[in-house]
Scaffold this motif. Structure first.
Motif, PDB file in Angstrom:
ATOM      1  N   GLN A 100       0.795  -1.109  -0.004  1.00 51.46           N
ATOM      2  CA  GLN A 100      -0.074   0.036   0.002  1.00 51.46           C
ATOM      3  C   GLN A 100       0.803   1.365  -0.087  1.00 51.46           C
ATOM      4  OE1 GLN A 100      -2.738  -0.304   3.375  1.00 51.46           O
ATOM      5  NE2 GLN A 100      -3.836  -2.146   2.491  1.00 51.46           N
ATOM      6  N   ASP A 101       1.808   1.174   0.900  1.00 52.75           N
ATOM      7  CA  ASP A 101       2.816   2.383   0.875  1.00 52.75           C
ATOM      8  C   ASP A 101       3.391   2.575  -0.475  1.00 52.75           C
ATOM      9  OD1 ASP A 101       2.161   2.960   3.486  1.00 52.75           O
ATOM     10  OD2 ASP A 101       4.142   1.770   4.211  1.00 52.75           O
ATOM     11  N   TYR A 102       3.763   1.605  -1.048  1.00 54.59           N
ATOM     12  CA  TYR A 102       4.543   1.598  -2.345  1.00 54.59           C
ATOM     13  C   TYR A 102       3.510   2.449  -3.360  1.00 54.59           C
ATOM     14  CZ  TYR A 102       6.547   0.051  -6.872  1.00 54.59           C
ATOM     15  OH  TYR A 102       7.121   0.015  -8.070  1.00 54.59           O
ATOM     16  N   TYR A 144       1.136   4.386  -2.752  1.00 53.58           N
ATOM     17  CA  TYR A 144       1.022   5.837  -2.308  1.00 53.58           C
ATOM     18  C   TYR A 144       2.164   6.512  -2.941  1.00 53.58           C
ATOM     19  CZ  TYR A 144      -3.173   5.017   0.822  1.00 53.58           C
ATOM     20  OH  TYR A 144      -4.155   4.615   1.196  1.00 53.58           O
ATOM     21  N   ARG A 145       3.351   6.000  -2.838  1.00 54.79           N
ATOM     22  CA  ARG A 145       4.543   6.741  -3.283  1.00 54.79           C
ATOM     23  C   ARG A 145       4.630   6.910  -4.666  1.00 54.79           C
ATOM     24  NH1 ARG A 145       7.232   3.132   0.025  1.00 54.79           N
ATOM     25  NH2 ARG A 145       8.349   2.038  -1.434  1.00 54.79           N
ATOM     26  N   SER A 146       3.917   6.010  -5.305  1.00 56.52           N
ATOM     27  CA  SER A 146       4.022   5.880  -6.812  1.00 56.52           C
ATOM     28  C   SER A 146       2.934   6.932  -7.401  1.00 56.52           C
ATOM     29  CB  SER A 146       3.623   4.515  -7.340  1.00 56.52           C
ATOM     30  OG  SER A 146       4.673   3.440  -6.949  1.00 56.52           O
ATOM     31  N   GLY A 147       2.027   7.326  -6.512  1.00 56.98           N
ATOM     32  CA  GLY A 147       1.200   8.414  -7.044  1.00 56.98           C
ATOM     33  C   GLY A 147       0.013   7.846  -7.769  1.00 56.98           C
ATOM     34  N   TRP A 148      -0.398   6.205  -7.351  1.00 53.77           N
ATOM     35  CA  TRP A 148      -1.588   5.932  -8.324  1.00 53.77           C
ATOM     36  C   TRP A 148      -2.778   6.278  -7.493  1.00 53.77           C
ATOM     37  CZ3 TRP A 148       0.360   0.170  -8.744  1.00 53.77           C
ATOM     38  CH2 TRP A 148       1.661   0.149  -9.653  1.00 53.77           C
ATOM     39  N   ASP A 207      12.939  -2.497  -5.646  1.00 53.82           N
ATOM     40  CA  ASP A 207      12.235  -1.235  -5.237  1.00 53.82           C
ATOM     41  C   ASP A 207      11.222  -1.674  -4.442  1.00 53.82           C
ATOM     42  OD1 ASP A 207      14.206   0.023  -6.404  1.00 53.82           O
ATOM     43  OD2 ASP A 207      12.925   0.595  -7.939  1.00 53.82           O
ATOM     44  N   GLU A 229      11.637  -2.271   1.500  1.00 54.59           N
ATOM     45  CA  GLU A 229      11.095  -1.848   2.789  1.00 54.59           C
ATOM     46  C   GLU A 229      10.531  -3.148   3.665  1.00 54.59           C
ATOM     47  OE1 GLU A 229       7.175   0.372   4.463  1.00 54.59           O
ATOM     48  OE2 GLU A 229       8.015   0.975   2.464  1.00 54.59           O
TER      49      GLU A 229
END
Length: 744
Positions: free
Chosen positions: A12-14, A16-20, A92, A96
């Motif tokens: 989920q964090d990935y 969010y970070r990707s801006g999807w 990537d 985490e």
């Protein structure tokens, strides 16, 4: 949202970070299938649709909920370059969560491999060949490496559907699961699958599970497609003609090739300037020639060199340099490539792909087209079809632009029917049987004949091979010292077999390019690869020769000079072209449809071909009289049905037809002389095909048709059987021959 909520926090964090802003349809569908079923999953979606993330998000989430005590995910890909590309993306994603990702292929340092062996965990990325090596050389480590394996992801599964490499991959999967005592789910990924149900069965074979094939709306495919034709010398097909057809409305419609020695190459040179492009060819030899040609244009025009090259025979440094250049969005270098850049490598903002001549498969066309359009724009491909002008006295078959018609057929089959070549599951893979038998013995040590048979024959790929066949194989291998009997009746790898198995080339089941030296008397003419059988003709040193003898052990060919004109034979012959493609080629010539992607030269060349087709009467009958006793037969059959027909005519009908001088141009047409009339031809071939004959009767006397890499170590009787019953498409050939008689 239900799928998103099931994702592990680090996933989920990935996101969010990707801006999807939302999940794609493919990600929702894959998540539902992986989270809510226990089956295998076949995920088919267009290139750059996010299939990798769609499969790995739920897999990694399940692994995060319940960590594996060994490698949890085995990712198998057909190319090192694809593994290298996915390695960065998966690292990537997993960094985490502390999930290790390990590459395992020939270019990876041993230190990284030793680290995994000491502490098996996370994701292992591997090629089929490296998995073979692992099974042989690290046999004792397999249970600790994979004892708690949960998932096997097979990327670009379509590339494994029609050759021994696919059989090898799934045999290795079954052997690994048996040895490690694990039962992982299989996840197949591909952008180019025509019949998902057939591929789902192929994926599931031997797993004890069914296959879930998620259905979802993948959105609308948008292409920018053009196809142009060039004669290698002036004039071009449209010179002096006024076009009545509207060509495609895009930048291409006004493009003209610069004046150059080779108009097709000049066209590519001009339209790669200031852009990052891929130039696809159908062979390594052609790839080298095209790259040299385009670099010469740079030199002549005093421009910096802007062309790189990528194919399987190049060193790692050359290949990876080309890949890195493609990934650089600021680069304007173009790369000449073969199928090595056809598969799912993310090569950045690629603006345009060129294809020289037609590929052999719809699948190949779609994969190459899919290299472009990865940053929001439409996929774009420019076909460039090239041929010499037919000579003034050329016979009818030379008047047809076969590659142009084949290219149109490939495109139309997918547009009209979404056709993609299905898996080949009815082969008799004796070459692979040899390979997996030797691999099993090399990895497992001494076994009784019964135990060896129980390890090898139940593998799904060998479902058509009998115990009697295997007995013949083992007896032969003992006779040639590839297998030895021990004092207590067990079997081990023999000394001669060890030299084969211990060579790194053993891990691959696909044929490397092996060159044969060509001799005429005391004169050495040069080298070719994949020699034809005795009796066939080859072109080399500017002349035509008939093959008298082929020495496979010494890799030498002996021939004598004859008159005539045939295409050169350097190994990259038409591959497994499906019968549907040839049938659609007939349709292209028979119909009057216009195709909006054809450019000016191509439109005129196609119109000329259609006129030739109609004037010759090819629309109404397959057999065309060329004058005198010379005939041409256009059967519209794929590669292996064509090969069956060729042999059927020679061996079953040759005497009755008084048929001589057969010259095949596979899989388009056959030329020959015969004494029979046209009506007698149809009558005789129909009578012969209706007779009850054995497929082995289509193998020439004393012929051993070595077709696959390890056939030379297989007993002659099994090679002949495998070729007759597993390669020749006799049923399709029979139906076509009977249809001629009924029509005429």
């Amino acid at each position: 949202m239900e799928v998103f909520k099931r994702y592990a926090p680090f996933i989920q964090d990935y996101i969010y970070r990707s801006g999807w802003q939302s999940l794609r349809a493919v990600q929702n569908a894959a998540g539902d299938a992986i989270f809510n079923t226990d089956g295998n999953v076949l995920l088919t979606a267009s290139t750059a649709s996010g299939k990798t993330e769609a499969s790995f998000f739920p897999i990694l989430s399940l692994l995060d909920e319940n960590p594996s005590t060994s490698v949890g995910i085995l990712y198998i890909a057909p190319l090192k370059a694809l593994i290298n590309d996915q390695f960065g993306r998966l690292n990537d994603l997993c960094e985490e969560a502390g999930i290790p990702v390990t590459r395992w292929h020939g270019d990876v340092p041993q230190s990284q491999k030793r680290c995994l062996l000491r502490k098996p965990a996370g994701i292992l990325q591997i090629t089929p060949e490296s998995l073979e090596s692992l099974m042989i050389n690290k046999h004792m480590e397999i249970p600790s490496l994979f004892g708690d394996l949960r998932f096997i992801v097979i990327d670009e599964i379509h590339s494994l559907l029609r050759a021994d490499r696919g059989g090898q991959t799934f045999s290795l999967i079954e052997r690994l699961c048996h040895l490690a005592g694990c039962n992982p789910r299989r996840i197949g990924l591909s952008a180019t699958i025509g019949n998902p149900e057939d591929v789902g069965k192929f994926l599931a074979a031997g797993s004890g599970r069914g296959t879930v094939i998620p259905k979802f709306d993948g959105g609308k495919e948008v292409w920018r497609l053009s196809m142009e034709h060039f004669f290698n010398t002036a004039p071009q097909a449209d010179e002096g003609k006024s076009l009545e057809l509207d060509t495609i409305e895009m930048e291409l419609a006004t493009d003209t090739a610069p004046k150059a020695a080779d108009p097709g190459m000049g066209y590519i040179f001009e339209h790669t300037r200031g852009k990052k492009c891929l130039v696809f060819t159908n062979s390594r030899e052609e790839c080298e020639a095209v790259c040299q040609n385009l670099r010469q244009y740079c030199e002549t025009n005093r421009e910096p060199d802007r062309f790189l090259i990528h194919h399987g025979n190049l060193s790692t440094s050359y290949r990876e340099s080309a890949e890195e250049e493609l990934k650089d969005d600021n680069s304007l270098m173009s790369v000449c490539a073969t199928a090595t850049l056809e598969l799912g490598i993310d090569i950045g903002r690629l603006e345009r792909a060129f294809q020289i001549d037609a590929p052999f498969t719809v699948s190949g066309f779609l994969q190459r087209m899919g290299r472009t359009g990865r940053r929001g724009g439409p996929s774009e491909m420019w076909f460039v079809m090239r041929e010499d002008h037919p000579e003034s006295r050329a016979m009818l078959p030379d008047m047809i632009p076969w590659y142009l018609i084949q290219g149109i057929a490939l495109v139309q089959l997918y547009i009209e029917e979404r056709f993609v070549e299905p898996p080949r599951t009815e082969k008799l893979p004796f070459s692979l049987l040899y390979h997996q038998t030797m691999s099993t013995l090399a990895s497992g040590g001494e076994m009784s004949p019964g135990e060896l048979a129980s390890r090898v024959l139940p593998l799904s790929v060998f479902h058509r091979i009998t115990q009697d066949d295997f007995r013949v194989m083992l007896k032969h291998l003992i006779g040639i010292d590839h297998v030895n009997r021990t004092e207590n009746g067990g079997l081990i790898v023999g000394l001669t077999g060890e030299r084969i198995v211990n060579n790194y080339k053993f891990y691959a089941v696909f044929q490397e390019n092996i060159e044969y030296t060509v001799h005429a008397g005391s004169e050495e003419l040069g080298t070719i690869v994949k020699p034809p059988p005795a009796g066939d003709k080859i072109a080399i040193a500017g002349r035509v020769w008939v093959v008298e003898d082929v020495d496979h052990k010494r890799r030498e060919i002996y021939c004598t000079l004859v008159k005539g004109n045939i295409p050169a034979y350097f190994g990259d012959v038409a591959g497994d072209i499906h019968t549907r493609i040839l049938e659609r080629m007939y349709g292209v010539l028979a119909e009057e449809n216009n195709y909006p992607y054809l450019m000016n030269h191509a439109v005129c060349r196609m119109q000329d071909a259609r006129k030739t087709f109609k004037k010759a009467g090819m629309a109404d009958r397959p057999l065309i009289h060329l004058g005198g006793k010379m005939w041409a037969l256009f059967p519209w059959l794929g590669s292996y049905a064509f090969l069956a027909l060729e042999r059927f005519l020679k061996l079953r009908c040759g005497q009755r037809l008084v048929l001589k001088g057969m010259t095949p141009s596979r899989p388009y047409y056959l030329q020959f002389t015969m004494q029979a009339s046209e009506d007698e031809f149809y009558q005789i071939v129909a009578e012969e095909v209706a007779k009850d004959f054995e497929p082995l009767e289509l193998v020439y006397p004393k012929e051993v048709p070595v077709f696959e890499k390890y056939d030379e170590y297989v007993p002659d009787e099994l090679v002949r059987k495998g070729f007759a019953l597993g390669v020749l498409d006799i049923e399709v050939m029979k139906k076509r021959v009977l249809s001629w008689y009924n029509q005429n």
